[in-house]
Design a protein around this motif. Structure first.
Motif, PDB file in Angstrom:
ATOM      1  N   VAL A 205      -5.598  -7.771 -14.027  1.00  0.00           N
ATOM      2  CA  VAL A 205      -5.124  -8.766 -13.058  1.00  0.00           C
ATOM      3  C   VAL A 205      -4.254  -8.094 -11.992  1.00  0.00           C
ATOM      4  O   VAL A 205      -4.349  -8.399 -10.799  1.00  0.00           O
ATOM      5  CB  VAL A 205      -4.352  -9.886 -13.793  1.00  0.00           C
ATOM      6  CG1 VAL A 205      -3.665 -10.813 -12.809  1.00  0.00           C
ATOM      7  CG2 VAL A 205      -5.303 -10.657 -14.697  1.00  0.00           C
ATOM      8  N   LEU A 206      -3.434  -7.134 -12.409  1.00  0.00           N
ATOM      9  CA  LEU A 206      -2.573  -6.437 -11.440  1.00  0.00           C
ATOM     10  C   LEU A 206      -3.408  -5.643 -10.439  1.00  0.00           C
ATOM     11  O   LEU A 206      -3.053  -5.541  -9.268  1.00  0.00           O
ATOM     12  CB  LEU A 206      -1.594  -5.501 -12.157  1.00  0.00           C
ATOM     13  CG  LEU A 206      -0.618  -6.189 -13.117  1.00  0.00           C
ATOM     14  CD1 LEU A 206       0.365  -5.170 -13.689  1.00  0.00           C
ATOM     15  CD2 LEU A 206       0.129  -7.329 -12.448  1.00  0.00           C
ATOM     16  N   MET A 207      -4.530  -5.096 -10.895  1.00  0.00           N
ATOM     17  CA  MET A 207      -5.378  -4.327  -9.978  1.00  0.00           C
ATOM     18  C   MET A 207      -6.008  -5.234  -8.933  1.00  0.00           C
ATOM     19  O   MET A 207      -6.277  -4.811  -7.815  1.00  0.00           O
ATOM     20  CB  MET A 207      -6.449  -3.568 -10.772  1.00  0.00           C
ATOM     21  CG  MET A 207      -5.845  -2.403 -11.534  1.00  0.00           C
ATOM     22  SD  MET A 207      -6.995  -1.643 -12.696  1.00  0.00           S
ATOM     23  CE  MET A 207      -8.052  -0.708 -11.612  1.00  0.00           C
ATOM     24  N   GLU A 208      -6.245  -6.485  -9.290  1.00  0.00           N
ATOM     25  CA  GLU A 208      -6.791  -7.436  -8.307  1.00  0.00           C
ATOM     26  C   GLU A 208      -5.696  -8.024  -7.418  1.00  0.00           C
ATOM     27  O   GLU A 208      -5.948  -8.459  -6.307  1.00  0.00           O
ATOM     28  CB  GLU A 208      -7.513  -8.592  -9.023  1.00  0.00           C
ATOM     29  CG  GLU A 208      -8.945  -8.338  -9.396  1.00  0.00           C
ATOM     30  CD  GLU A 208      -9.856  -8.032  -8.205  1.00  0.00           C
ATOM     31  OE1 GLU A 208     -10.536  -7.012  -8.267  1.00  0.00           O
ATOM     32  OE2 GLU A 208      -9.908  -8.804  -7.224  1.00  0.00           O
ATOM     33  N   HIS A 209      -4.472  -8.064  -7.952  1.00  0.00           N
ATOM     34  CA  HIS A 209      -3.325  -8.656  -7.225  1.00  0.00           C
ATOM     35  C   HIS A 209      -2.197  -7.623  -7.219  1.00  0.00           C
ATOM     36  O   HIS A 209      -1.223  -7.752  -7.951  1.00  0.00           O
ATOM     37  CB  HIS A 209      -2.866  -9.944  -7.920  1.00  0.00           C
ATOM     38  CG  HIS A 209      -3.956 -10.953  -8.107  1.00  0.00           C
ATOM     39  ND1 HIS A 209      -4.267 -11.904  -7.160  1.00  0.00           N
ATOM     40  CD2 HIS A 209      -4.835 -11.140  -9.109  1.00  0.00           C
ATOM     41  CE1 HIS A 209      -5.281 -12.640  -7.581  1.00  0.00           C
ATOM     42  NE2 HIS A 209      -5.642 -12.193  -8.767  1.00  0.00           N
TER      43      HIS A 209
END
Ligand code: PRP
Length: 215
Positions: A76-80
Protein backbone atom coordinates in the motif's frame (compact mmCIF):
# COMPACT_ATOMS: atom_id res chain seq x y z
CA UNK A 1 -1.27 14.88 31.03
CA UNK A 2 0.63 13.22 28.18
CA UNK A 3 -0.84 13.67 24.73
CA UNK A 4 -2.94 10.82 23.43
CA UNK A 5 -1.45 8.69 20.62
CA UNK A 6 -3.83 7.75 17.81
CA UNK A 7 -2.91 4.67 15.78
CA UNK A 8 -4.59 3.64 12.51
CA UNK A 9 -4.44 -0.11 11.96
CA UNK A 10 -5.21 -2.05 8.80
CA UNK A 11 -8.28 -4.13 9.64
CA UNK A 12 -7.73 -7.89 9.63
CA UNK A 13 -4.48 -9.78 9.97
CA UNK A 14 -2.20 -6.77 10.27
CA UNK A 15 -4.39 -5.45 13.08
CA UNK A 16 -4.18 -8.74 14.98
CA UNK A 17 -0.41 -9.05 14.48
CA UNK A 18 0.06 -5.45 15.62
CA UNK A 19 -1.95 -6.03 18.80
CA UNK A 20 0.19 -9.10 19.50
CA UNK A 21 3.38 -7.10 18.90
CA UNK A 22 2.28 -4.26 21.19
CA UNK A 23 1.40 -6.71 23.94
CA UNK A 24 4.85 -8.24 23.57
CA UNK A 25 6.25 -4.73 23.98
CA UNK A 26 4.42 -4.49 27.31
CA UNK A 27 1.29 -2.53 26.38
CA UNK A 28 -2.00 -3.77 27.81
CA UNK A 29 -4.48 -3.94 24.94
CA UNK A 30 -7.07 -6.10 26.69
CA UNK A 31 -9.59 -3.30 26.07
CA UNK A 32 -9.52 -4.37 22.40
CA UNK A 33 -10.22 -8.04 23.10
CA UNK A 34 -13.99 -7.83 22.78
CA UNK A 35 -14.12 -5.97 19.52
CA UNK A 36 -17.61 -6.62 18.23
CA UNK A 37 -18.17 -4.29 15.31
CA UNK A 38 -16.43 -1.32 16.91
CA UNK A 39 -13.92 0.48 14.73
CA UNK A 40 -12.50 2.88 17.30
CA UNK A 41 -11.02 1.97 20.68
CA UNK A 42 -9.66 4.11 23.51
CA UNK A 43 -7.53 2.70 26.31
CA UNK A 44 -9.03 3.12 29.82
CA UNK A 45 -6.15 5.49 30.76
CA UNK A 46 -6.90 7.42 27.52
CA UNK A 47 -3.25 7.22 26.43
CA UNK A 48 -4.04 5.38 23.20
CA UNK A 49 -6.73 5.39 20.60
CA UNK A 50 -6.92 2.81 17.81
CA UNK A 51 -8.76 3.23 14.53
CA UNK A 52 -9.49 0.13 12.44
CA UNK A 53 -9.54 1.11 8.79
CA UNK A 54 -8.97 -0.20 5.26
CA UNK A 55 -5.34 -0.44 4.17
CA UNK A 56 -5.08 2.55 1.76
CA UNK A 57 -6.98 4.71 4.26
CA UNK A 58 -4.25 4.19 6.86
CA UNK A 59 -1.99 6.47 4.80
CA UNK A 60 -4.83 9.00 4.41
CA UNK A 61 -5.45 9.21 8.18
CA UNK A 62 -1.74 9.62 8.88
CA UNK A 63 -1.20 12.12 6.05
CA UNK A 64 -4.04 14.29 7.41
CA UNK A 65 -2.66 14.04 10.95
CA UNK A 66 -5.87 12.48 12.27
CA UNK A 67 -3.76 9.48 13.22
CA UNK A 68 -0.22 9.92 14.56
CA UNK A 69 0.87 6.43 13.61
CA UNK A 70 -0.26 3.86 11.05
CA UNK A 71 0.44 0.20 10.44
CA UNK A 72 0.02 -0.96 6.85
CA UNK A 73 1.62 -3.21 4.23
CA UNK A 74 4.51 -1.99 2.10
CA UNK A 75 2.36 -2.82 -0.96
CA UNK A 76 0.00 0.00 0.00
CA UNK A 77 2.87 2.38 0.79
CA UNK A 78 4.37 1.76 -2.65
CA UNK A 79 1.09 2.83 -4.24
CA UNK A 80 0.67 5.78 -1.83
CA UNK A 81 4.25 6.87 -1.24
CA UNK A 82 3.96 10.40 0.18
CA UNK A 83 2.77 12.33 3.21
CA UNK A 84 4.28 10.31 6.05
CA UNK A 85 7.54 8.93 7.38
CA UNK A 86 8.17 5.21 7.17
CA UNK A 87 9.80 4.29 10.47
CA UNK A 88 9.88 0.54 11.01
CA UNK A 89 9.73 -2.74 9.16
CA UNK A 90 7.59 -4.85 11.49
CA UNK A 91 8.55 -8.13 9.81
CA UNK A 92 5.09 -9.62 9.67
CA UNK A 93 2.51 -9.72 6.89
CA UNK A 94 5.24 -11.14 4.68
CA UNK A 95 4.62 -11.63 0.97
CA UNK A 96 6.03 -10.30 -2.32
CA UNK A 97 5.13 -8.51 -5.51
CA UNK A 98 5.61 -10.70 -8.56
CA UNK A 99 5.11 -10.66 -12.29
CA UNK A 100 3.06 -13.73 -13.19
CA UNK A 101 1.28 -15.21 -16.15
CA UNK A 102 0.29 -18.37 -17.98
CA UNK A 103 2.82 -20.91 -19.35
CA UNK A 104 2.73 -19.41 -22.83
CA UNK A 105 3.72 -15.88 -21.74
CA UNK A 106 6.97 -14.65 -23.27
CA UNK A 107 8.65 -11.99 -21.10
CA UNK A 108 11.05 -11.17 -23.95
CA UNK A 109 8.32 -10.53 -26.49
CA UNK A 110 8.82 -7.09 -28.03
CA UNK A 111 5.15 -6.28 -28.51
CA UNK A 112 3.60 -3.73 -26.10
CA UNK A 113 2.36 -5.87 -23.22
CA UNK A 114 -0.91 -5.41 -21.35
CA UNK A 115 -0.42 -5.77 -17.60
CA UNK A 116 -3.40 -6.16 -15.25
CA UNK A 117 -2.91 -5.09 -11.65
CA UNK A 118 -4.41 -3.60 -8.51
CA UNK A 119 -1.11 -1.71 -8.15
CA UNK A 120 -0.65 0.53 -11.21
CA UNK A 121 2.17 2.59 -9.66
CA UNK A 122 4.17 -0.49 -8.68
CA UNK A 123 3.65 -2.10 -12.09
CA UNK A 124 4.53 1.09 -13.98
CA UNK A 125 7.72 1.61 -11.92
CA UNK A 126 8.73 -2.01 -12.45
CA UNK A 127 8.45 -1.81 -16.24
CA UNK A 128 9.97 1.69 -16.33
CA UNK A 129 13.06 0.30 -14.62
CA UNK A 130 13.27 -2.26 -17.41
CA UNK A 131 12.85 0.50 -19.98
CA UNK A 132 9.71 -1.21 -21.22
CA UNK A 133 6.56 0.67 -22.15
CA UNK A 134 3.46 -1.34 -21.21
CA UNK A 135 -0.28 -0.76 -21.07
CA UNK A 136 -1.48 -0.93 -17.47
CA UNK A 137 -5.02 -2.22 -16.94
CA UNK A 138 -6.24 -1.38 -13.42
CA UNK A 139 -8.56 -3.89 -11.81
CA UNK A 140 -9.79 -4.20 -8.26
CA UNK A 141 -9.18 -7.86 -7.42
CA UNK A 142 -9.19 -11.47 -8.63
CA UNK A 143 -6.35 -10.29 -10.83
CA UNK A 144 -5.26 -13.86 -11.56
CA UNK A 145 -8.02 -14.45 -14.08
CA UNK A 146 -6.93 -11.55 -16.33
CA UNK A 147 -4.25 -13.45 -18.33
CA UNK A 148 -6.36 -16.60 -18.39
CA UNK A 149 -9.31 -14.97 -20.08
CA UNK A 150 -7.24 -12.67 -22.31
CA UNK A 151 -7.73 -9.30 -20.60
CA UNK A 152 -3.96 -8.99 -20.14
CA UNK A 153 -0.69 -10.68 -21.08
CA UNK A 154 0.50 -10.84 -17.48
CA UNK A 155 -0.21 -9.53 -13.98
CA UNK A 156 1.67 -7.72 -11.24
CA UNK A 157 0.22 -8.91 -7.97
CA UNK A 158 0.84 -9.99 -4.41
CA UNK A 159 1.98 -13.56 -3.90
CA UNK A 160 1.94 -15.06 -0.44
CA UNK A 161 1.67 -18.86 -0.57
CA UNK A 162 1.42 -18.95 -4.38
CA UNK A 163 -1.73 -21.06 -4.12
CA UNK A 164 -3.93 -18.59 -6.00
CA UNK A 165 -1.48 -18.54 -8.90
CA UNK A 166 -1.28 -22.33 -9.09
CA UNK A 167 -5.06 -22.73 -8.79
CA UNK A 168 -5.48 -20.47 -11.81
CA UNK A 169 -2.75 -22.02 -13.95
CA UNK A 170 -0.24 -19.18 -13.54
CA UNK A 171 3.42 -19.06 -12.59
CA UNK A 172 5.86 -16.41 -11.38
CA UNK A 173 8.15 -14.97 -14.09
CA UNK A 174 9.92 -12.45 -11.88
CA UNK A 175 9.85 -11.36 -8.25
CA UNK A 176 9.64 -7.60 -7.88
CA UNK A 177 10.15 -6.98 -4.16
CA UNK A 178 9.50 -8.19 -0.64
CA UNK A 179 6.45 -6.87 1.20
CA UNK A 180 5.92 -6.63 4.96
CA UNK A 181 3.93 -4.54 7.42
CA UNK A 182 5.44 -1.13 8.14
CA UNK A 183 4.95 1.48 10.84
CA UNK A 184 4.44 4.98 9.49
CA UNK A 185 4.16 8.26 11.35
CA UNK A 186 2.87 11.77 10.74
CA UNK A 187 5.89 14.07 10.45
CA UNK A 188 4.45 17.01 12.40
CA UNK A 189 3.16 14.74 15.16
CA UNK A 190 6.61 13.19 15.51
CA UNK A 191 8.10 16.63 16.00
CA UNK A 192 5.46 17.88 18.40
CA UNK A 193 4.76 14.86 20.57
CA UNK A 194 7.87 13.48 22.32
CA UNK A 195 5.86 10.45 23.51
CA UNK A 196 5.70 9.20 19.92
CA UNK A 197 9.40 8.50 19.54
CA UNK A 198 9.57 6.60 22.82
CA UNK A 199 6.53 4.58 21.78
CA UNK A 200 8.19 3.75 18.45
CA UNK A 201 11.47 2.86 20.20
CA UNK A 202 9.66 0.37 22.43
CA UNK A 203 8.25 -1.37 19.37
CA UNK A 204 11.57 -1.17 17.58
CA UNK A 205 13.24 -3.02 20.46
CA UNK A 206 10.83 -5.91 19.95
CA UNK A 207 11.11 -6.17 16.18
CA UNK A 208 14.89 -5.81 16.43
CA UNK A 209 15.31 -3.14 13.79
CA UNK A 210 18.78 -1.72 13.67
CA UNK A 211 17.95 1.38 11.73
CA UNK A 212 15.09 3.79 11.37
CA UNK A 213 14.28 4.27 7.71
CA UNK A 214 13.18 7.80 6.90
CA UNK A 215 11.91 8.54 3.45
C1 PRP B 1 -4.22 -11.38 -2.62
C2 PRP B 1 -3.48 -11.33 -3.94
C3 PRP B 1 -3.63 -12.71 -4.46
C4 PRP B 1 -3.64 -13.56 -3.21
C5 PRP B 1 -2.30 -14.19 -3.05
O1 PRP B 1 -5.56 -11.26 -2.90
O2 PRP B 1 -4.02 -10.34 -4.78
O3 PRP B 1 -4.83 -12.86 -5.17
O4 PRP B 1 -3.92 -12.69 -2.11
O5 PRP B 1 -2.26 -15.10 -1.98
P1 PRP B 1 -1.63 -16.55 -2.14
O6 PRP B 1 -0.33 -16.41 -2.85
O7 PRP B 1 -1.45 -17.02 -0.72
O8 PRP B 1 -2.60 -17.41 -2.88
P2 PRP B 1 -6.64 -10.82 -1.84
O9 PRP B 1 -6.94 -11.95 -0.92
O10 PRP B 1 -6.21 -9.56 -1.20
O11 PRP B 1 -7.91 -10.61 -2.76
P3 PRP B 1 -8.14 -9.77 -4.09
O12 PRP B 1 -8.49 -10.79 -5.11
O13 PRP B 1 -9.28 -8.88 -3.74
O14 PRP B 1 -6.92 -9.01 -4.45
Amino acid sequence: MAEQITIALTKGRIEKDTVRLLEKAGFDLSFMADKGRNLIFESPDRKFRFLLVKAPDVTTYVRHGVADIGVVGKDVLMEHPTGYLEMLDLNFGLCKFSLASTEDYNPNDHKRKRIATKYPTVATDFFNRKGEDVEIISIQGSVEIAPVIGLADAIVDIVETGNTLVANGLKVYEDICRISARLIVNKAALKNNPELMSFIRRIEAIVGNEEVAFK
